[in-house]
Design a protein around this motif. Structure first.
Motif, PDB file in Angstrom:
ATOM      1  N   PHE A  25      63.240  10.735  42.520  1.00 24.40           N
ATOM      2  CA  PHE A  25      61.699  11.150  43.477  1.00 24.40           C
ATOM      3  C   PHE A  25      60.959  11.729  42.398  1.00 24.40           C
ATOM      4  O   PHE A  25      59.582  11.469  43.346  1.00 24.40           O
ATOM      5  CB  PHE A  25      62.350  12.179  44.022  1.00 24.40           C
ATOM      6  CG  PHE A  25      63.197  11.944  45.148  1.00 24.40           C
ATOM      7  CD1 PHE A  25      62.968  10.722  45.873  1.00 24.40           C
ATOM      8  CD2 PHE A  25      64.165  12.817  45.939  1.00 24.40           C
ATOM      9  CE1 PHE A  25      63.952  10.120  47.096  1.00 24.40           C
ATOM     10  CE2 PHE A  25      65.157  12.677  46.780  1.00 24.40           C
ATOM     11  CZ  PHE A  25      64.963  11.364  47.351  1.00 24.40           C
ATOM     12  N   PHE A  26      61.052  11.583  40.991  1.00 22.47           N
ATOM     13  CA  PHE A  26      60.106  12.149  40.012  1.00 22.47           C
ATOM     14  C   PHE A  26      59.832  10.833  38.790  1.00 22.47           C
ATOM     15  O   PHE A  26      60.136  10.150  38.904  1.00 22.47           O
ATOM     16  CB  PHE A  26      61.305  12.677  38.907  1.00 22.47           C
ATOM     17  CG  PHE A  26      61.175  14.377  39.881  1.00 22.47           C
ATOM     18  CD1 PHE A  26      60.159  15.421  39.837  1.00 22.47           C
ATOM     19  CD2 PHE A  26      62.305  14.434  40.644  1.00 22.47           C
ATOM     20  CE1 PHE A  26      61.362  16.187  40.430  1.00 22.47           C
ATOM     21  CE2 PHE A  26      62.596  15.817  41.059  1.00 22.47           C
ATOM     22  CZ  PHE A  26      61.056  16.594  41.152  1.00 22.47           C
ATOM     23  N   GLU A  27      58.020  11.024  38.428  1.00 17.82           N
ATOM     24  CA  GLU A  27      57.997  10.356  38.031  1.00 17.82           C
ATOM     25  C   GLU A  27      58.477  10.952  35.789  1.00 17.82           C
ATOM     26  O   GLU A  27      59.319  12.204  36.075  1.00 17.82           O
ATOM     27  CB  GLU A  27      56.520  10.643  38.064  1.00 17.82           C
ATOM     28  CG  GLU A  27      55.483  10.570  38.392  1.00 17.82           C
ATOM     29  CD  GLU A  27      55.297   8.956  39.205  1.00 17.82           C
ATOM     30  OE1 GLU A  27      56.016   8.303  37.913  1.00 17.82           O
ATOM     31  OE2 GLU A  27      54.773   9.027  39.841  1.00 17.82           O
ATOM     32  N   GLU A  77      55.950   9.044  44.348  1.00 16.73           N
ATOM     33  CA  GLU A  77      55.496   8.884  46.115  1.00 16.73           C
ATOM     34  C   GLU A  77      56.088   9.129  47.064  1.00 16.73           C
ATOM     35  O   GLU A  77      56.475   9.662  47.901  1.00 16.73           O
ATOM     36  CB  GLU A  77      54.028   7.153  46.268  1.00 16.73           C
ATOM     37  CG  GLU A  77      54.553   6.880  47.664  1.00 16.73           C
ATOM     38  CD  GLU A  77      53.313   5.606  47.047  1.00 16.73           C
ATOM     39  OE1 GLU A  77      53.106   5.346  48.379  1.00 16.73           O
ATOM     40  OE2 GLU A  77      52.761   5.193  46.869  1.00 16.73           O
ATOM     41  N   LEU A  78      57.534   8.836  46.475  1.00 22.55           N
ATOM     42  CA  LEU A  78      58.915   8.843  47.115  1.00 22.55           C
ATOM     43  C   LEU A  78      59.396   9.575  47.076  1.00 22.55           C
ATOM     44  O   LEU A  78      59.652  10.113  47.914  1.00 22.55           O
ATOM     45  CB  LEU A  78      60.028   7.619  46.466  1.00 22.55           C
ATOM     46  CG  LEU A  78      60.591   7.564  47.384  1.00 22.55           C
ATOM     47  CD1 LEU A  78      61.521   6.789  48.575  1.00 22.55           C
ATOM     48  CD2 LEU A  78      62.343   7.292  45.837  1.00 22.55           C
ATOM     49  N   GLY A  79      59.081  11.076  46.498  1.00 23.47           N
ATOM     50  CA  GLY A  79      60.089  12.096  46.918  1.00 23.47           C
ATOM     51  C   GLY A  79      58.864  13.822  47.155  1.00 23.47           C
ATOM     52  O   GLY A  79      59.446  13.638  48.059  1.00 23.47           O
ATOM     53  N   LEU A  80      57.398  12.650  47.043  1.00 18.71           N
ATOM     54  CA  LEU A  80      56.451  13.541  48.235  1.00 18.71           C
ATOM     55  C   LEU A  80      56.392  13.027  49.598  1.00 18.71           C
ATOM     56  O   LEU A  80      56.907  14.327  50.382  1.00 18.71           O
ATOM     57  CB  LEU A  80      55.344  13.064  47.677  1.00 18.71           C
ATOM     58  CG  LEU A  80      54.499  13.408  45.827  1.00 18.71           C
ATOM     59  CD1 LEU A  80      53.275  12.814  45.653  1.00 18.71           C
ATOM     60  CD2 LEU A  80      54.391  14.467  46.628  1.00 18.71           C
ATOM     61  N   GLU A  81      56.769  12.582  49.839  1.00 22.89           N
ATOM     62  CA  GLU A  81      57.080  12.303  51.166  1.00 22.89           C
ATOM     63  C   GLU A  81      58.595  12.024  51.757  1.00 22.89           C
ATOM     64  O   GLU A  81      59.186  13.289  52.501  1.00 22.89           O
ATOM     65  CB  GLU A  81      57.577  10.165  51.107  1.00 22.89           C
ATOM     66  CG  GLU A  81      57.536   9.331  53.018  1.00 22.89           C
ATOM     67  CD  GLU A  81      59.132   9.629  53.613  1.00 22.89           C
ATOM     68  OE1 GLU A  81      59.733  10.441  54.447  1.00 22.89           O
ATOM     69  OE2 GLU A  81      60.573  10.219  52.715  1.00 22.89           O
ATOM     70  N   TYR A 193      44.257  22.204  49.612  1.00 25.44           N
ATOM     71  CA  TYR A 193      44.243  20.691  49.799  1.00 25.44           C
ATOM     72  C   TYR A 193      44.742  20.124  48.425  1.00 25.44           C
ATOM     73  O   TYR A 193      45.436  19.396  47.765  1.00 25.44           O
ATOM     74  CB  TYR A 193      43.149  20.010  50.203  1.00 25.44           C
ATOM     75  CG  TYR A 193      43.528  18.258  49.848  1.00 25.44           C
ATOM     76  CD1 TYR A 193      44.201  17.809  50.552  1.00 25.44           C
ATOM     77  CD2 TYR A 193      42.458  18.391  48.747  1.00 25.44           C
ATOM     78  CE1 TYR A 193      44.241  16.586  50.505  1.00 25.44           C
ATOM     79  CE2 TYR A 193      42.029  16.445  48.650  1.00 25.44           C
ATOM     80  CZ  TYR A 193      43.223  16.214  49.409  1.00 25.44           C
ATOM     81  OH  TYR A 193      42.911  14.428  49.443  1.00 25.44           O
ATOM     82  N   LEU A 194      43.128  20.313  46.835  1.00 16.83           N
ATOM     83  CA  LEU A 194      43.366  20.125  46.218  1.00 16.83           C
ATOM     84  C   LEU A 194      44.968  19.791  44.847  1.00 16.83           C
ATOM     85  O   LEU A 194      45.789  19.259  44.325  1.00 16.83           O
ATOM     86  CB  LEU A 194      42.449  20.530  44.880  1.00 16.83           C
ATOM     87  CG  LEU A 194      41.346  19.498  43.824  1.00 16.83           C
ATOM     88  CD1 LEU A 194      41.398  18.641  44.983  1.00 16.83           C
ATOM     89  CD2 LEU A 194      40.500  20.769  43.318  1.00 16.83           C
ATOM     90  N   GLU A 195      45.238  21.427  44.997  1.00 14.67           N
ATOM     91  CA  GLU A 195      46.970  21.723  44.889  1.00 14.67           C
ATOM     92  C   GLU A 195      47.310  20.197  45.211  1.00 14.67           C
ATOM     93  O   GLU A 195      49.453  20.554  44.591  1.00 14.67           O
ATOM     94  CB  GLU A 195      46.993  22.626  44.321  1.00 14.67           C
ATOM     95  CG  GLU A 195      47.469  23.007  44.999  1.00 14.67           C
ATOM     96  CD  GLU A 195      46.539  23.967  46.860  1.00 14.67           C
ATOM     97  OE1 GLU A 195      46.405  24.711  47.911  1.00 14.67           O
ATOM     98  OE2 GLU A 195      44.787  23.316  46.550  1.00 14.67           O
ATOM     99  N   HIS A 196      47.549  20.211  45.804  1.00 20.01           N
ATOM    100  CA  HIS A 196      49.117  19.239  46.496  1.00 20.01           C
ATOM    101  C   HIS A 196      48.714  17.230  46.487  1.00 20.01           C
ATOM    102  O   HIS A 196      49.613  16.848  45.826  1.00 20.01           O
ATOM    103  CB  HIS A 196      48.194  19.074  48.174  1.00 20.01           C
ATOM    104  CG  HIS A 196      49.458  20.637  48.663  1.00 20.01           C
ATOM    105  ND1 HIS A 196      50.766  20.284  49.141  1.00 20.01           N
ATOM    106  CD2 HIS A 196      48.538  21.453  48.819  1.00 20.01           C
ATOM    107  CE1 HIS A 196      50.320  21.596  49.639  1.00 20.01           C
ATOM    108  NE2 HIS A 196      49.416  22.368  49.957  1.00 20.01           N
ATOM    109  N   THR A 197      47.076  17.593  44.940  1.00 18.53           N
ATOM    110  CA  THR A 197      46.868  16.125  44.764  1.00 18.53           C
ATOM    111  C   THR A 197      47.865  15.449  43.707  1.00 18.53           C
ATOM    112  O   THR A 197      47.288  16.434  42.932  1.00 18.53           O
ATOM    113  CB  THR A 197      46.023  15.904  45.241  1.00 18.53           C
ATOM    114  OG1 THR A 197      44.519  16.351  44.308  1.00 18.53           O
ATOM    115  CG2 THR A 197      45.732  16.236  46.417  1.00 18.53           C
TER     116      THR A 197
END
Length: 351
Positions: A25-27, A77-81, A193-197
């Protein structure tokens, strides 16, 4: 379908997701700061998921050169989902709506919108990360003739359109949709919002694209320099792991806005402060210590005894939560002036 039935229906998918190691799930871990590329990094925080109690450990590193705070390694992306699933939609929808649509939140939204009244009479306004559309709903009371569009990834934005909180729902990534929105808006707002990106600078570029020349960008984000962040440690709510990927000092965001083609018109800390730090810390601590609730990411539901014990202990702890919240409210006037403000708000004009 009851909540218990929903949990039972969702459990097989979650258990399948957790069969493999969650490291996928991590980079890869970074050795340099994503903001200034300095290699002077120090671990600021190591914590678990205090929101949903999904498995995993999360680290926030601080750059000693520029002060930027970031999740390292960062969720892919997989981890965020995985970690967003059932937080704002699905199982978490009712809780999310009750918090985001609370009377105090609506009042804050209206105050934020009113702060723009001296500068603009917008025709079109885009609220990025709109969720269930409570901010546009409040802003419409200030600007009744404005057309409000809401943008988000979750299903909440479609619900916001159905409820009339936004005139048009845009579902997707802002960075992907921005070229098709070029120059359409007089105001773009990004509230927490910005801190989530994964890439905040790309979001600023997208806002520059979507705004008409002279348009305004209003941003509100947590302040990692808050004295509360040091005092409360991992229990400070705005760390909000694992969802907050970047926490930017105000000076860093101001510089990034100027580099993206904006002129910063003002910064506000006092009004942006949300007096929930002590109460939130108590809630996080209690939810960590009490017997766990049922959730589909746990292999088995808790026993009946554990459920009863959790219910009794939680009810007996409510006075502590209420007392902490009372302290938050009483201390708020001082907090806003003494370095405890947990957020800041920026207003910038597109050059």
């Amino acid at each position: 379908m009851t909540r218990a039935e929903q949990i039972a229906a969702f459990r097989p998918r979650y258990q399948q997701d957790l069969v493999s190691n969650i490291e996928r799930f991590f980079e890869p871990r970074r050795d340099t700061c994503p903001w200034c590329e300095s290699d002077r990094l120090r671990e600021r925080l190591r914590t678990t998921d205090l929101l949903q109690h999904k498995p995993g450990t999360f680290v926030i590193d601080r750059c000693l050169t520029c002060g930027h705070h970031f999740q390292n390694p960062q969720l892919n992306e997989l981890g965020l989902e995985f970690y967003y699933r059932d937080c704002y939609d699905g199982l978490g929808r009712e809780t999310a709506e009750s918090l985001l649509g609370a009377p105090r939140s609506r009042k804050r939204h209206r105050v934020a919108a009113e702060s723009l009244r001296p500068f603009v009479d917008p025709g079109r306004w885009l609220d990025v990360g709109t969720g269930y559309g409570y901010f546009p709903e409040a802003a419409r009371q200030v600007f009744p003739k404005t057309t409000f569009h809401g943008l988000d990834l979750g299903e909440g934005v479609a619900f916001a359109e159905a409820e009339g909180r936004v005139d048009q729902a845009l579902r997707g990534l802002f960075t992907d949709l921005a070229p098709s929105l070029a120059g359409r808006y007089d105001v773009v707002s990004m509230h927490h919002y910005l801190e989530h990106t994964p890439d905040p600078r790309a979001q600023l570029s997208a806002a520059h694209t979507a705004l008409a020349p002279g348009g305004l960008l209003q941003i509100e984000v947590p302040d990692p320099g808050s004295a509360y962040s040091w005092m409360l440690g991992r229990w400070w709510v705005p760390w909000f792991q694992p969802q907050h990927l970047h926490l930017m000092p105000c000076r860093n965001l101001q510089q990034a806005l100027e580099e993206a083609g904006f002129t910063v018109m003002g910064t506000e800390r006092r009004v942006a402060h949300r007096p929930v730090d002590l109460a939130g810390a108590v809630v996080f601590l209690l939810s960590h210590l009490l017997p766990r609730d049922d959730a589909p990411w746990h292999a088995q539901p808790p026993s009946a005894t554990a459920r009863r014990m959790r219910k009794v202990l939680w009810r007996s702890s409510l006075p502590a939560v209420l007392a902490a919240y009372a302290l938050d409210l009483c201390f708020a006037p001082v907090a806003r002036r003494a370095g405890f403000s947990n957020a800041y708000r920026l207003l910038a004009r597109r050059n």
